[in-house]
Design an enzyme around this catalytic site. Structure first.
Site, mmCIF file in Angstrom:
data_model
loop_
_atom_site.group_PDB
_atom_site.id
_atom_site.type_symbol
_atom_site.label_atom_id
_atom_site.label_comp_id
_atom_site.label_asym_id
_atom_site.label_seq_id
_atom_site.Cartn_x
_atom_site.Cartn_y
_atom_site.Cartn_z
ATOM 1 N N GLY A 43 15.250 17.999 9.268
ATOM 2 C CA GLY A 43 14.904 18.057 10.679
ATOM 3 C C GLY A 43 15.792 17.175 11.533
ATOM 4 N N GLY A 61 19.348 16.376 2.884
ATOM 5 C CA GLY A 61 18.935 15.879 4.193
ATOM 6 C C GLY A 61 19.249 16.814 5.341
ATOM 7 N N TYR A 79 21.967 6.454 -12.948
ATOM 8 C CA TYR A 79 21.192 6.118 -11.750
ATOM 9 C C TYR A 79 20.885 4.617 -11.756
ATOM 10 C CZ TYR A 79 20.346 11.150 -11.145
ATOM 11 O OH TYR A 79 20.484 12.519 -10.981
ATOM 12 N N HIS A 121 25.628 15.655 -17.472
ATOM 13 C CA HIS A 121 25.491 15.513 -16.023
ATOM 14 C C HIS A 121 26.563 16.277 -15.248
ATOM 15 C CE1 HIS A 121 23.766 12.371 -12.982
ATOM 16 N NE2 HIS A 121 23.831 13.569 -12.453
ATOM 17 N N PRO A 180 16.332 20.586 -2.586
ATOM 18 C CA PRO A 180 15.724 21.635 -1.755
ATOM 19 C C PRO A 180 15.873 21.380 -0.261
ATOM 20 C CG PRO A 180 14.028 20.229 -2.723
ATOM 21 C CD PRO A 180 15.325 19.864 -3.389
ATOM 22 N N LEU A 181 16.117 20.120 0.116
ATOM 23 C CA LEU A 181 16.355 19.793 1.526
ATOM 24 C C LEU A 181 17.847 19.684 1.831
ATOM 25 C CD1 LEU A 181 13.561 17.157 2.288
ATOM 26 C CD2 LEU A 181 13.457 19.658 2.343
#
Length: 348
Positions: A224, A220, A64, A130, A216-217
């Site tokens: 929404g 993206g 990262y 990873h 969890p989204l």
């Protein structure tokens, strides 16, 4: 978040918070999948706010921002290291030299020293592969990680997006060679990415693996922004080509599902973040859900959502929109299997 919401990480007996701070976006380097990174000072403020709110787990990786994320975490944990379950990863390429990557003994023994130095700590709680390394024997990898436990440099080790067969193989190899077996597995999980319900979660429960669930989204898709009313998908940058291309039939079905889930959240008078995080936290195989707040506002939204408890009727409604075990796009599973990804391997 209260202490009563801590969960035991797999068979370890170690309590962790139900949310884990993910740091892929932290640091001044290349940033995460959705745009510019969060600067070091802001990142440290977010980490401190998360710890003050009751979060006890942090997940990062050497790759990262090419080590800058680990450096930020190391700075943030000064004086607080013993209060945190600290997870990081190896595998990604850390220089122009391709030998500085993978799951070999040669690289792992170098990579762990770099992570320890950047994190300013004498041990890593959970050290994770990873990605699978198809060029390295699994026994070499787990023997090396077993040695690091014996040396006290890591306390536990785990994997990320390993296939079901790889998870079972690692457990079998460890047992038959009298080694400490893997303790955890990190996988994507959301209302739109449910493939791991088929086999990975049952395997994790069978072997007592702690599961760190990320996304969890759905990268993206459950923010929404993805609706049928939008003229086109939001512009996003990601390491997986085509992930936000809604022109294909699979992505089109995914878009319809995301829109329907957004309407369900509205009907329940919840935000889509509330519904998404509440769903991810419900599965009994999951030890902790990784969140990736870019700022304090994002963090507070996640903390509020963590208090949402979904009833069986809501879970049934979600199942009707996205049946259990569904992955709309194969790449959403996280891992790339060479034998089906590359034509030259498929056709040998």
């Amino acid at each position: 978040m209260s202490l009563s919401e801590l969960r035991v990480f797999g068979r370890s007996g170690t309590p962790v918070s139900q949310l884990t701070i993910g740091t892929m976006n932290f640091g001044e380097g290349t940033g995460g999948p959705h745009g510019a990174p969060t600067g070091a000072e802001e990142s440290i403020r977010v980490i401190h706010e998360a710890l003050d709110s009751g979060i006890t787990a942090i997940d990062t990786a050497d790759v990262y921002s090419q080590g800058e994320s680990e450096q930020v975490v190391g700075r943030a944990l000064r004086g607080r290291r013993d209060d945190v379950f600290l997870a990081t990863k190896f595998h990604g390429q850390m220089s122009a030299n391709p030998a500085h990557s993978g799951n070999s003994r040669r690289w792992i023994t170098q990579a762990v020293e770099g992570s320890l130095r950047r994190l300013q700590t004498d041990r890593i709680d959970l050290y994770q592969a990873h990605r699978p390394d198809y060029n390295t024997d699994v026994l070499e990898t787990i023997t090396t990680l077993n040695d690091l436990i014996r040396q006290g440099k890591i306390l536990y080790y785990g994997t990320s997006v390993f296939t079901p067969a790889q998870l079972v193989e690692a457990q079998w190899l460890a047992t038959t060679n009298h080694l400490i077996p893997p303790l955890g597995n990190q996988v994507p999980y959301s209302m739109l990415v449910r493939g791991n319900e088929r086999d990975v979660f049952p395997i994790a429960q069978q072997y007592g693996l702690g599961v760190l669930a990320y996304g969890p989204l759905a990268g993206g898709w459950l923010s929404g922004e993805f609706t049928l009313e939008a003229s086109k998908a939001p512009t996003r940058v990601h390491s997986l080509p085509g992930r936000y291309d809604i022109s294909g039939p699979s992505s089109e079905r995914k878009l319809h599902a995301a829109d329907a889930l957004a309407r369900l959240a509205d009907k329940l008078e919840l935000s889509l973040v509330d519904l998404s995080l509440g769903f991810a936290l419900t599965h009994p195989a999951i030890s902790s859900v990784i969140i990736g707040p870019r700022n304090s506002e994002h963090l507070q939204a996640y903390l509020r959502a963590a208090d949402v408890r979904l009833g069986e009727d809501v879970l049934d409604a979600i199942d009707e929109l996205v049946p259990p075990g569904t992955n709309f796009v194969e790449r959403d599973a996280g891992a790339i299997v060479p034998s089906i990804e590359f034509a030259e391997l498929r056709r040998r």
